[in-house]
Write an enzyme that holds these catalytic residues in place. Structure first.
Site, PDB file in Angstrom:
ATOM      1  N   ASP A 309      29.202  -5.194  60.061  1.00 26.83           N
ATOM      2  CA  ASP A 309      28.995  -4.680  60.921  1.00 26.83           C
ATOM      3  C   ASP A 309      29.865  -5.173  62.092  1.00 26.83           C
ATOM      4  OD1 ASP A 309      25.890  -2.239  60.835  1.00 26.83           O
ATOM      5  OD2 ASP A 309      27.812  -2.836  58.725  1.00 26.83           O
ATOM      6  N   ARG A 340      37.367  -2.048  55.118  1.00 25.79           N
ATOM      7  CA  ARG A 340      37.405  -2.870  56.683  1.00 25.79           C
ATOM      8  C   ARG A 340      37.917  -4.021  56.186  1.00 25.79           C
ATOM      9  NH1 ARG A 340      31.593  -1.882  58.543  1.00 25.79           N
ATOM     10  NH2 ARG A 340      31.623   1.030  59.615  1.00 25.79           N
TER      11      ARG A 340
END
Ligand SMILES: O=C(O)C1=C[C@@H](OP(=O)(O)O)[C@@H](O)[C@H](O)C1
Ligand SMILES: C=C(OP(=O)(O)O)C(=O)O
Length: 434
Positions: A309, A340
């Site tokens: 993250d 991502r």
């Protein structure tokens, strides 16, 4: 969840950042405490719960499975019939929460009737099949059209042993451990290819706090015996949400975040070391962590195998840094609320920063960033790709820019940190609704 300022489109203007914020409660711990309380039975108190898009999905799931929850501000009182007395529900909406989707899939397999699990946004592109295969080893039947939700499970899961290929998500293993704590005879799990390992330590910590007994051999074998009991549990501060605030201090001033536990297994506490490697001054005193800019950021190399993250905000640090930074072990970033890898490359390219992908032996996929060794141009519109952590990283890029930037959609931060834009304002950041 009281109402927060969540515009769809936000203009972030560069300027000094100075002040102190409280870390929001941990999303990961809140999910686990609600589910442990559901399985424990009786009346548990969850103190300092996070109420965000993701955790509200877990709250709705535990209520559909038989818990009644009174949430009075900073304390949630959860009364539950326990694992043996769950209510059947035909379906559970996990919203966009991967953690909810996987953990609730395992808990729902305690029931002897089929339960459909589905979600929104990109959730139907986020894998769950390895968890379903592990549950099948416990007698659970499932229906799934492919890799991902929607799927249904039908238990009751039997005590015994199973194995799981955990490469796609550590949440498969966390889900099995939580299930095991709710099975009278417990559960034994053999694990392969586990990444994001510290999240499993978070799971073990919560289960033990609720009375479960967990034996383990590293991260390759676990045995959970039940023993859950109603508990008063306090959720700790969230390192993943604190990280962008600390990065703001490293980029543009000085920020202190209170309410963090440096000894907590949350993987994103690794942000402290990366900020130091990048040249920021970081002080940890008790539960207060302060990050301060030294006027120049240096390139860094980080493997995010266990802390995925952090990737978007690491790109925001690398963009203005001097030299070539590497954000490695990045293969699994494609499985999150956005791809991502592509989202981060988009942020960097829009910032007119040279960035490319490279495979490095032992480090897997790396995002290589040739920093501008100074401020970013700004005057751009960043897409958050519908991803809360990409939106926060885009805001950080605005702080490191010459001119204001636009972030859209900006309200996606509600998934994990509904008060994020208010927290930035409280630190002196000039924000305007776009
Ligand atoms: O267990 C958890 O609370 C989480 C595990 C991680 O996912 P993966 O294990 O899929 O990497 C992380 O990305 C997510 O934000 C929260
Ligand atoms: C990936 C995340 O969470 P989840 O897997 O629960 O959707 C996140 O919070 O960045």
């Amino acid at each position: 969840m009281h109402s927060h300022w969540l515009p769809r489109r936000i203009i972030v203007s560069p300027g000094p950042v100075e002040g102190r914020a409280d870390a929001p409660p941990s999303k990961s711990y809140t999910h686990r405490a609600l589910l442990a309380a559901l399985l424990a039975g009786g009346v548990s108190l969850v103190e300092n719960p996070l109420w965000s898009g993701d955790t509200l999905a877990t709250l709705e799931a535990v209520e559909r499975l038989g818990a009644s929850v009174e949430s009075r501000g900073r304390v949630a009182r959860l009364s539950s019939p326990g694992a043996a007395g769950l209510s059947w529900t035909p379906c559970i909406d996990a919203a966009e929460s991967g953690t909810t989707m996987r953990l609730v899939t395992a808990v729902a397999s305690l029931l002897d009737r089929p339960v459909l699990v589905y979600g929104r946004g990109r959730l139907h592109r986020r894998p769950v099949r390895p968890l379903l295969e592990a549950l099948a080893g416990l007698g659970v039947r499932y229906l799934a059209s492919g890799c991902c939700p929607p799927h249904s499970v039908q238990g009751p899961a039997q005590s015994g042993s199973t194995k799981v290929d955990a490469w796609g998500s550590s949440q498969y293993l966390s889900a099995l451990l939580i299930l095991g704590a709710g099975l009278p005879g417990g559960l034994e799990v053999s694990v392969e290819r586990l990444e994001s390992r510290p999240y499993v330590d978070v799971t073990v910590r919560v289960l033990e706090a609720f009375g479960a007994r967990v034996e383990r051999s590293g991260y390759s074998w676990f045995r959970v015996a039940g023993g859950l009991r109603a508990t008063r549990y306090r959720v700790p501060g969230d390192w993943s949400s604190a990280a962008p605030l600390l990065a703001a201090g490293a980029l543009a001033g000085r920020v202190g975040v209170a309410g963090l536990d440096p000894g907590d297994p949350q993987p994103d506490r690794a942000v402290v070391e990366v900020l130091r490697e990048a040249g920021a001054r970081v002080r940890v005193s008790g539960s207060l962590v302060e990050a301060e800019s030294t006027g120049r950021l240096e390139a860094f190399t980080a493997c995010i195998r266990d802390s995925p993250d952090l990737a978007p905000l690491l790109a925001a640090l690398a963009a203005p840094a001097c030299g070539v930074s590497r954000i490695c072990c990045a293969d699994r970033l494609r499985l999150k609320e956005s791809d991502r890898v592509e989202a981060v490359l988009d942020l960097l390219h829009r910032s007119r920063v040279e960035a490319r992908l490279a495979e490095e032996p032992g480090m897997g996929l790396c995002i290589e960033v040739r920093g501008r060794c100074g401020r970013l141009p700004g005057g751009v519109a960043y897409s958050s790709h519908g991803d809360h952590r990409v939106a926060m990283a885009a805001a950080l890029m605005g702080l490191a820019s010459e001119k204001p930037v636009v972030v859209e959609p900006a309200d996606v931060v509600a998934k994990s940190y509904p008060g994020f834009w208010e927290a930035l304002r409280g630190l002196g950041v000039a924000l305007a609704e776009g």
